[in-house]
Design an enzyme around this catalytic site. Structure first.
Site, PDB file in Angstrom:
ATOM      1  N   SER A  78      43.322  34.537  37.898  1.00 18.60           N
ATOM      2  CA  SER A  78      43.690  36.245  36.775  1.00 18.60           C
ATOM      3  C   SER A  78      44.080  36.089  36.575  1.00 18.60           C
ATOM      4  CB  SER A  78      43.495  37.275  37.421  1.00 18.60           C
ATOM      5  OG  SER A  78      42.174  37.632  37.831  1.00 18.60           O
ATOM      6  N   LYS A  89      42.910  35.181  32.853  1.00 18.26           N
ATOM      7  CA  LYS A  89      42.802  35.809  31.697  1.00 18.26           C
ATOM      8  C   LYS A  89      43.667  36.207  30.416  1.00 18.26           C
ATOM      9  CE  LYS A  89      40.354  37.991  35.387  1.00 18.26           C
ATOM     10  NZ  LYS A  89      40.180  39.365  36.515  1.00 18.26           N
ATOM     11  N   VAL A 129      44.952  36.343  42.470  1.00 20.02           N
ATOM     12  CA  VAL A 129      44.720  36.288  43.908  1.00 20.02           C
ATOM     13  C   VAL A 129      44.346  34.967  44.313  1.00 20.02           C
ATOM     14  CG1 VAL A 129      42.731  37.825  44.278  1.00 20.02           C
ATOM     15  CG2 VAL A 129      42.495  35.787  43.566  1.00 20.02           C
ATOM     16  N   TYR A 141      46.704  44.717  38.830  1.00 24.23           N
ATOM     17  CA  TYR A 141      45.528  45.042  38.572  1.00 24.23           C
ATOM     18  C   TYR A 141      45.754  46.740  39.322  1.00 24.23           C
ATOM     19  CZ  TYR A 141      44.770  40.451  40.600  1.00 24.23           C
ATOM     20  OH  TYR A 141      44.624  39.333  40.444  1.00 24.23           O
ATOM     21  N   TYR A 176      33.983  31.381  33.375  1.00 23.70           N
ATOM     22  CA  TYR A 176      34.747  32.416  33.836  1.00 23.70           C
ATOM     23  C   TYR A 176      35.236  31.752  34.984  1.00 23.70           C
ATOM     24  CZ  TYR A 176      36.669  36.299  36.151  1.00 23.70           C
ATOM     25  OH  TYR A 176      37.106  36.968  36.926  1.00 23.70           O
TER      26      TYR A 176
END
Ligand code: GLU
Length: 338
Positions: A97, A100, A292, A274, A222
């Site tokens: 992530s 992102k 993660v 998160y 992605y």
């Protein structure tokens, strides 16, 4: 006899070495400078006993194969561009992530405020791959760092670049100053084979008109961005662009306006961890992003960037040792954004 002499010499060298390091620390202290080598060295030693307290991500099978007992810490400074490293600082891992942040930077540098018509800017308070909130909010994800939001960002990126995967890797290589960054195809394939939830999110948003490209192609891009392999050294260097308020310190090129850089930081500080983002702000006090794969990268505007990698996660999906290390770091340097 000879080995005793050698042992004696080695011992003398070690003592001399320790003496030099102590003197160096004292000089830095007197000059009011921070001894990052000592701080991260101490943190490293304090952290390794915590190995075994979390769990490596296993919902993507390729991530489950990673040796959990690894720890790398890197601090890069903005002013003098020094890099302080310890442990597994140069081993590439799956950034997941954290990617992102890169795709968001690429999209907002092109589209500016337009993106916020399709993605919110509020913490979600839900797990990163949750579907429920999307239904209530008519397919508009809460923020760009939960999976749904990141999928919209990647969708917009696909509309901007005819070859999105190449564009992503070029961008990351340029802000990192390294051509060694690569997509780990084994991780990408493993994630693609287990992408049902992300496919569901994307199709659901498409039904609200919030995804413009083909969903299968979107998930492929992605999965690749999440499978970028980077080391702590790469991540800390690439986040210097945010620490340096939008200018890549490696070549002086402006990537984001000052205002865009400020806004990226605000999003990372409020949504980067998160539904543990509030606690990260409380304990650490830096904007940043986790993944993660066990990586965390954060920065102090105008001063430094820092990356920690330790694959064992807590129940929120954040690196247990990573968070602990960051907390000790900002405590140690007695500084944060707050
Ligand atoms: N590729 C992961 C997923 O979509 C990203 C998870 C993460 O690092 O938060 O499930």
């Amino acid at each position: 006899m000879q080995s005793m002499v050698r042992g004696g010499e080695a011992c003398f060298c070690l003592k001399l070495h320790a003496h030099i390091i102590r003197q160096y620390s004292i000089v830095l202290y007197i000059c009011g400078m921070t001894d990052y080598n000592k701080i991260i060295g101490d943190i490293y030693r304090e952290m390794t006993p915590l190995w075994g307290s979390g769990k490596v991500a296993d919902y993507i099978p390729a991530l489950a194969e990673v040796d959990p007992r690894q720890l790398g810490i890197v601090v890069d400074t903005v002013d003098d561009m020094q890099s302080y490293r310890i442990g597994d600082a140069d081993i590439p891992f799956s950034i997941q992530s954290i990617s992102k942040v890169f795709t968001l930077a690429m999209v907002i540098s092109h589209t500016g405020e337009d993106l916020w018509k399709s993605v919110g800017r509020e913490p979600s308070g839900n797990p990163f791959n949750s579907l429920v909130q999307l239904e209530h909010e008519q397919g508009k994800p809460r923020n760009p760092f939960i999976n749904a939001g990141a999928l919209v960002v990647t969708d917009r990126l696909m509309s901007l670049y005819p070859r999105p995967k190449e564009a992503i890797i070029d961008f990351v290589r340029s802000i990192c100053g390294s051509d060694d960054i690569y997509f780990d195809h084994q991780v990408a394939v493993s994630e693609r084979q287990n992408a049902d939830r992300n496919l569901a999110l994307a199709y659901f948003m498409k039904s609200f008109g919030n995804i413009h490209n083909d969903v299968e192609k979107l998930i492929d891009v992605y999965c690749h961005q999440c499978a970028l392999a980077m080391s702590c050294a790469d991540l800390a260097r690439s986040f210097l662009v945010f620490a340096n308020r939008g200018i890549n310190p490696l070549n002086g090129q402006r990537i984001l306006t000052e205002s865009q850089a400020k806004r990226m930081g605000a999003l990372m500080a409020t949504c980067g961890f998160y539904d543990e983002s509030g606690d990260f702000a409380y304990r650490v006090g830096l904007p940043g992003k986790s993944g993660v794969g066990g990586g965390i990268v954060a920065y102090m505007p105008g001063k430094l960037s820092m990356a920690v990698w330790s694959p064992e996660l807590n129940s929120y999906g954040n690196s247990i040792i990573g968070i602990e290390a960051f907390e000790r770091f900002t405590t140690g340097i007695r500084n944060s954004i707050f």
